[in-house]
Write a protein that holds these residues in place. Structure first.
Motif, PDB file in Angstrom:
ATOM      1  N   SER A   1      -6.335   6.694  -4.683  1.00 41.70           N
ATOM      2  CA  SER A   1      -6.268   5.888  -3.860  1.00 41.70           C
ATOM      3  C   SER A   1      -6.888   6.311  -2.185  1.00 41.70           C
ATOM      4  O   SER A   1      -6.977   5.384  -1.504  1.00 41.70           O
ATOM      5  CB  SER A   1      -4.867   5.286  -3.389  1.00 41.70           C
ATOM      6  N   SER A   2      -6.887   7.612  -2.244  1.00 43.22           N
ATOM      7  CA  SER A   2      -7.180   8.106  -1.034  1.00 43.22           C
ATOM      8  C   SER A   2      -8.384   9.196  -1.311  1.00 43.22           C
ATOM      9  O   SER A   2      -8.459  10.126  -0.277  1.00 43.22           O
ATOM     10  CB  SER A   2      -6.259   8.722  -0.017  1.00 43.22           C
TER      11      SER A   2
ATOM     12  N   PHE B   1     -11.253   9.187   1.459  1.00 42.79           N
ATOM     13  CA  PHE B   1     -10.853   9.693   2.700  1.00 42.79           C
ATOM     14  C   PHE B   1     -10.595  11.138   2.654  1.00 42.79           C
ATOM     15  O   PHE B   1     -11.207  11.725   3.654  1.00 42.79           O
ATOM     16  CB  PHE B   1      -9.331   8.895   3.078  1.00 42.79           C
TER      17      PHE B   1
ATOM     18  N   ARG C   1       0.532   7.508   2.712  1.00 44.49           N
ATOM     19  CA  ARG C   1      -0.319   8.695   2.297  1.00 44.49           C
ATOM     20  C   ARG C   1       0.374   9.703   1.665  1.00 44.49           C
ATOM     21  O   ARG C   1       1.247  10.423   2.430  1.00 44.49           O
ATOM     22  CB  ARG C   1      -1.143   9.208   3.734  1.00 44.49           C
ATOM     23  N   ASN C   2      -0.196  10.359   0.683  1.00 47.57           N
ATOM     24  CA  ASN C   2       0.244  11.833   0.160  1.00 47.57           C
ATOM     25  C   ASN C   2      -0.032  12.528   1.023  1.00 47.57           C
ATOM     26  O   ASN C   2      -1.092  13.490   1.271  1.00 47.57           O
ATOM     27  CB  ASN C   2      -0.307  11.901  -1.281  1.00 47.57           C
ATOM     28  N   LYS C   3       1.125  13.374   1.647  1.00 48.12           N
ATOM     29  CA  LYS C   3       0.958  14.378   2.845  1.00 48.12           C
ATOM     30  C   LYS C   3       0.532  15.479   2.324  1.00 48.12           C
ATOM     31  O   LYS C   3      -0.198  16.414   2.848  1.00 48.12           O
ATOM     32  CB  LYS C   3       2.189  14.368   3.721  1.00 48.12           C
TER      33      LYS C   3
ATOM     34  N   LYS D   1       0.994  -1.188  -0.132  1.00 51.04           N
ATOM     35  CA  LYS D   1       0.037  -0.066  -0.020  1.00 51.04           C
ATOM     36  C   LYS D   1       0.801   1.238  -0.165  1.00 51.04           C
ATOM     37  O   LYS D   1       1.909   1.409   0.708  1.00 51.04           O
ATOM     38  CB  LYS D   1      -0.795   0.208   1.102  1.00 51.04           C
TER      39      LYS D   1
ATOM     40  N   LEU E   1      -2.890  15.702   1.505  1.00 47.74           N
ATOM     41  CA  LEU E   1      -3.488  15.729   2.805  1.00 47.74           C
ATOM     42  C   LEU E   1      -3.677  17.008   3.217  1.00 47.74           C
ATOM     43  O   LEU E   1      -4.723  17.659   3.657  1.00 47.74           O
ATOM     44  CB  LEU E   1      -2.793  14.972   3.775  1.00 47.74           C
TER      45      LEU E   1
ATOM     46  N   ASN F   1      -6.383  -0.019  -2.362  1.00 42.78           N
ATOM     47  CA  ASN F   1      -5.952   1.086  -2.500  1.00 42.78           C
ATOM     48  C   ASN F   1      -4.284   1.229  -3.104  1.00 42.78           C
ATOM     49  O   ASN F   1      -4.011   2.142  -3.517  1.00 42.78           O
ATOM     50  CB  ASN F   1      -6.107   2.018  -1.473  1.00 42.78           C
TER      51      ASN F   1
ATOM     52  N   ASP G   1       0.310   9.592  -5.886  1.00 46.72           N
ATOM     53  CA  ASP G   1       1.099   8.702  -5.230  1.00 46.72           C
ATOM     54  C   ASP G   1       2.585   8.324  -5.807  1.00 46.72           C
ATOM     55  O   ASP G   1       3.341   7.799  -5.227  1.00 46.72           O
ATOM     56  CB  ASP G   1       0.356   7.289  -4.898  1.00 46.72           C
TER      57      ASP G   1
END
Length: 528
Positions: free
Chosen positions: A156-157, A160, A30-32, A27, A35, A523, A238
């Motif tokens: 992928s996020s 979220f 998470r792309n900061k 996986k 975010l 994801n 990503d």
């Protein structure tokens, strides 16, 4: 001796470790940067939630200070949702014209002005003007935050990150309740004014912070600014491969040749959103028509099931349940705010793992059950006015909490996530604004009629009515809304061109495996 020679491994028998790696790809982290962008954009929703919810407790003191009646309070509380219709309709065209980022800054300025006007109001008419300005800000925030986030987020996020606006709306609702509780002890001519004026502080810092955000890469491509879009995608994807693939698909959706790699290119005269309403309402393709029905239906049922009646009038609901003092009912209202916030935080982590449909159906089912039990308990209390039914009061409070929890874990965030991701690129901003307008109209109708409704058919009858609407919503979600988890924004029109019952099975085998076959690690595969 030949039988003692080691057998070469068959090509069809990969080593166990290799098989595991193929079945469960790693996986991506998470792309900061994405975010941070989603967090900043979604902070406008704190202001939206605060302005709507603070009226819940402030109305008690406004009624005493300005000496107005129940009908005037009902209009004052609910009218912000009608006023927000102006902002939600205007926001789509505004964001197509000046960009997503500057639209967020514009919304913050509107919130600042609205908070000051409400806090400094000297009479009912002045307060209504402030409510109008704040309502326009609410409409802008509800539309622009999820659209910007959906356009920036990697696939992928996306679920979220696109649920962040609802997280911050609930945080704003909670802060509104806390503000009610914190300032309730002040004199009646002062407490409600401070509750409103506090809302003028965050927009200043938000407007400054948003200047550090990048513009939406999809809006940049629509303006022909390919170089800027490429740099933003490199930061918010990503992998470099995903960034390149996203850019290719966005260029295709915008009608720009795939092999065009110029920094700036000439674009259509309609790149600022001209003619979109005709494509949405007058000449929609079958897939766009179905997308439009899905967006409007989802937003309709989100509000028609009565959530804003509970948010705005929870002190009155708790009073009917047996909590007679202002302090106790406001304290229970704070618990509602905590439940909404906690549930939405859970939802943010499940949207990309579980998918939209399972959460949506579970949410609607929980709402129906909670509303039926709440209505039954309130009916028992109404029929025994001279008895203190502690168990019924406790059940009423508990089911209000389960109702808002069920709403916030599914229908609350998914209405905004789903609406912001299903429209084609050129129709997205104004299509989402149409869904937001539907949401605001229904919210206004529900909140402006709740007091009159429960006086006409009793408060128990009101919640029985809401439970029936929520049950109809469950059927609509089940039969009409396909799963969008793992699909690119540019792929949505194809998804809605198929029937939800068979669309997933009709896709290519490899594509189906990507969407459904990896479980919680789905994801990990780059899908744009």
């Amino acid at each position: 001796m030949d039988d003692q020679k080691p057998r070469a491994p068959a090509i069809s028998d990969p080593p166990p470790n290799q098989t595991l790696a193929l079945e469960k790809p790693k996986k991506p982290p998470r792309n900061k940067y994405a975010l941070a962008c989603a967090t900043l954009a979604s902070m406008t929703s704190i202001l939206s939630g605060y302005d709507v919810a603070v009226m819940s407790g402030a109305s008690v003191f406004i009624q005493k200070d300005l000496e107005i009646n129940d009908t005037q309070i009902e209009i004052l509380a609910g009218i912000i949702n009608i006023f927000s219709l102006v902002g939600s309709v205007a926001a789509g065209r505004t964001s197509d014209w000046i960009g997503r980022r500057y639209t967020i800054i514009f919304a913050a300025a509107i919130f600042f002005a609205g908070a000051l006007l409400m806090g400094l109001a000297t009479n009912y008419a002045f307060l209504m003007v402030g409510r109008f300005v704040a309502g326009v800000g609410v409409g802008y925030a509800l539309m622009i935050a999820p659209v910007y986030t959906a356009e920036v987020a990697p696939t992928s996020s996306r679920g979220f990150l696109t649920s962040f606006p609802e997280v911050f709306i609930n945080s704003g609702v909670l802060l509104g309740y806390v503000s009610n509780f914190a300032f309730a002890k002040l004199p009646d001519h002062l407490n409600w004014r401070i509750m409103f004026c506090v809302g003028a502080v965050p927009p200043i810092f938000l407007a400054i912070a948003v200047l550090a955000m990048p513009e939406s890469p999809r809006w940049l491509v629509m303006q022909g600014r390919l170089g800027e879009a490429k740099r933003v995608l490199a930061k918010t994807s990503d992998t470099p491969e995903e960034a390149q693939l996203r850019l290719l698909e966005i260029k295709e959706a915008a009608g720009i040749p795939e092999n065009c790699n110029d920094e700036v290119v000439a674009v259509s005269e309609k790149s600022h959103g001209e003619g979109v309403w005709k494509e949405l309402l007058l000449r929609p393709t079958p897939s766009v028509r179905r997308i439009l029905i899905a967006a409007i239906g989802l937003q309709f049922f989100q509000q028609a099931s009565g959530i804003d009646s509970v948010v705005l009038y929870s002190p009155r609901v708790f009073e009917k349940a047996g909590l007679k003092s202002d302090s106790n009912s406001l304290g229970a209202t704070v618990a509602v705010g905590f439940m909404k916030t906690a549930a939405i935080l859970v939802a943010t982590f499940l949207l990309d793992r579980v998918g939209r449909r399972p959460l949506l159906l579970s949410s609607a089912g929980g709402m129906v059950i909670s509303l039926v039990i709440l209505a039954s308990c309130l009916s028992v209390i109404e029929h025994h006015p001279h008895e203190k039914l502690t168990w019924a009061a406790a059940m009423s409070i508990a089911t209000v909490l389960t109702f808002v929890g069920s709403f916030s874990i599914g229908l609350g965030p998914i209405a905004w996530v789903y609406t912001s991701e299903i429209f084609p690129l050129r129709l997205r901003a104004q299509g989402a604004s149409l869904g937001t307008a539907t949401n605001r109209i229904l919210s206004g109708v529900v909140t402006m009629t709740f007091i009159s409704l429960y006086k006409a058919i009793t408060i128990a009858g009101s919640f029985f009515l809401y439970s029936g609407i929520a049950a109809a919503g469950w059927l609509f979600f089940y039969f009409f809304l396909p799963e969008t988890r793992g699909r690119s924004l540019e792929d949505m029109e194809v998804l809605f061109g198929k029937k939800p019952e068979g669309g997933e099975e009709e896709k290519k085998k490899g594509e189906a495996e990507v969407v459904h076959g990896v479980g919680e690690d789905s994801n990990a595969k780059t899908e744009v």
